[in-house]
Write an enzyme that holds these catalytic residues in place. Structure first.
Site, PDB file in Angstrom:
ATOM      1  N   GLY A  63       1.096 -10.004  -2.751  1.00 50.27           N
ATOM      2  CA  GLY A  63      -0.240 -10.576  -2.739  1.00 50.27           C
ATOM      3  C   GLY A  63      -0.869 -10.796  -1.381  1.00 50.27           C
ATOM      4  O   GLY A  63      -1.912 -11.450  -1.287  1.00 50.27           O
ATOM      5  N   TRP A  65      -2.517  -8.756   0.646  1.00 49.19           N
ATOM      6  CA  TRP A  65      -3.871  -8.189   0.768  1.00 49.19           C
ATOM      7  C   TRP A  65      -4.871  -8.931  -0.119  1.00 49.19           C
ATOM      8  O   TRP A  65      -5.991  -9.198   0.298  1.00 49.19           O
ATOM      9  CB  TRP A  65      -3.850  -6.697   0.444  1.00 49.19           C
ATOM     10  CG  TRP A  65      -3.423  -5.855   1.612  1.00 49.19           C
ATOM     11  CD1 TRP A  65      -2.668  -6.255   2.684  1.00 49.19           C
ATOM     12  CD2 TRP A  65      -3.744  -4.483   1.839  1.00 49.19           C
ATOM     13  NE1 TRP A  65      -2.489  -5.219   3.557  1.00 49.19           N
ATOM     14  CE2 TRP A  65      -3.141  -4.106   3.062  1.00 49.19           C
ATOM     15  CE3 TRP A  65      -4.458  -3.531   1.127  1.00 49.19           C
ATOM     16  CZ2 TRP A  65      -3.238  -2.824   3.595  1.00 49.19           C
ATOM     17  CZ3 TRP A  65      -4.559  -2.241   1.651  1.00 49.19           C
ATOM     18  CH2 TRP A  65      -3.958  -1.893   2.873  1.00 49.19           C
ATOM     19  N   ASP A  83      -0.126  -4.623 -10.264  1.00 48.35           N
ATOM     20  CA  ASP A  83       1.150  -4.164  -9.717  1.00 48.35           C
ATOM     21  C   ASP A  83       2.174  -4.100 -10.841  1.00 48.35           C
ATOM     22  O   ASP A  83       2.094  -4.855 -11.811  1.00 48.35           O
ATOM     23  CB  ASP A  83       1.652  -5.104  -8.616  1.00 48.35           C
ATOM     24  CG  ASP A  83       2.686  -4.442  -7.715  1.00 48.35           C
ATOM     25  OD1 ASP A  83       2.383  -4.202  -6.535  1.00 48.35           O
ATOM     26  OD2 ASP A  83       3.809  -4.151  -8.180  1.00 48.35           O
ATOM     27  N   ASP A  99       1.900  -0.519 -14.296  1.00 46.17           N
ATOM     28  CA  ASP A  99       1.926   0.627 -13.384  1.00 46.17           C
ATOM     29  C   ASP A  99       0.579   1.338 -13.459  1.00 46.17           C
ATOM     30  O   ASP A  99       0.241   1.924 -14.488  1.00 46.17           O
ATOM     31  CB  ASP A  99       3.061   1.563 -13.793  1.00 46.17           C
ATOM     32  CG  ASP A  99       3.171   2.798 -12.907  1.00 46.17           C
ATOM     33  OD1 ASP A  99       2.360   2.940 -11.968  1.00 46.17           O
ATOM     34  OD2 ASP A  99       4.071   3.622 -13.158  1.00 46.17           O
ATOM     35  N   ASP A 124      -1.884  -0.823  -0.651  1.00 47.49           N
ATOM     36  CA  ASP A 124      -0.813  -0.834   0.348  1.00 47.49           C
ATOM     37  C   ASP A 124       0.499  -0.399  -0.302  1.00 47.49           C
ATOM     38  O   ASP A 124       1.581  -0.666   0.206  1.00 47.49           O
ATOM     39  CB  ASP A 124      -0.681  -2.243   0.947  1.00 47.49           C
ATOM     40  CG  ASP A 124       0.256  -2.302   2.138  1.00 47.49           C
ATOM     41  OD1 ASP A 124       0.274  -1.340   2.927  1.00 47.49           O
ATOM     42  OD2 ASP A 124       0.980  -3.310   2.278  1.00 47.49           O
ATOM     43  N   LYS A 164      -2.744   3.499   1.707  1.00 45.04           N
ATOM     44  CA  LYS A 164      -1.627   3.811   2.598  1.00 45.04           C
ATOM     45  C   LYS A 164      -1.057   5.199   2.317  1.00 45.04           C
ATOM     46  O   LYS A 164      -0.979   5.636   1.169  1.00 45.04           O
ATOM     47  CB  LYS A 164      -0.508   2.778   2.430  1.00 45.04           C
ATOM     48  CG  LYS A 164       0.771   3.163   3.181  1.00 45.04           C
ATOM     49  CD  LYS A 164       1.570   1.984   3.640  1.00 45.04           C
ATOM     50  CE  LYS A 164       2.297   1.290   2.535  1.00 45.04           C
ATOM     51  NZ  LYS A 164       3.087   0.164   3.074  1.00 45.04           N
TER      52      LYS A 164
END
Length: 206
Positions: A63, A65, A83, A99, A124, A164
């Protein structure tokens, strides 16, 4: 049995982790992860956040971000976080566990954002790292592809994607493809990333 080489590598990582200045600072400030500082640096250089923005955080746990974004956008903003791992509640953040590469979870995301003018998608997320580039690179690029595909459905005009990736085989070709899909796209390498890390971030504007 865990190999001696892998064990030594893990021990070295743990030692570096607990000596890391950003890990120490995160603990001191009660921040959920050192990645908070990466987003802070990228934001300072690119002015990502404004009060009242709507944000989607993919691969959000633990958490860091979402925590940073919630602070920046204020009470009038909206954050949807997702997540596969659980995430403790953050004020101002709606979270569901799943997912986002799974069709069922993706449909939930699209439904929740159907009436939202989404300004920013950030991720990220990284795959489980094997240390083998020929495995890790296709996995991280596949995650990036999914994030960009989601952006096609929910991101508003002039919206931004921050995702990312890793430096390695296949990245340059993928980046070139993304250049054709966005008005602006660039690579960010925060100083707050670990010196040995191959991670980079793509920042794209629709």
């Amino acid at each position: 049995m865990i190999s001696k080489k892998k064990s030594n590598s893990s021990n070295r990582w743990l030692s570096e982790h607990f000596q890391d200045q950003y890990v120490k600072e995160a603990k001191k400030q009660k921040i959920r992860s050192r990645s908070w500082f990466k987003l802070e640096e990228i934001d300072k250089n690119n002015r990502l956040f404004k009060p009242g923005m709507n944000v989607l955080d993919l691969g959000s746990s633990p958490g860091g971000w979402s925590q940073y974004a919630a602070k920046k956008i204020g009470k009038k903003g909206y954050i949807l976080a997702c997540d596969i791992l659980p995430m403790k509640k953050i004020k101002g953040v709606d979270f569901f566990q799943g997912d986002f590469c799974n069709k069922k979870t993706l449909n939930l995301i699209l439904t929740n954002l159907s009436n939202v003018n989404l300004n920013l998608i950030m991720s990220d997320m990284a795959p489980n790292i094997t240390g083998c580039s020929s495995i890790d690179m296709p996995r991280i690029i596949e995650i990036c592809k999914t994030v960009f595909t989601i952006s096609d459905h929910v991101l508003s005009r002039n919206g931004v994607v921050l995702v990312k990736s890793f430096q390695g085989e296949g990245f340059n070709e993928f980046f070139a493809q993304m250049k054709n899909l966005f008005s602006k796209i660039k690579i960010c390498k925060p100083k707050t990333s670990r010196s040995r890390s191959r991670e980079i971030f793509m920042l794209a504007t629709r």
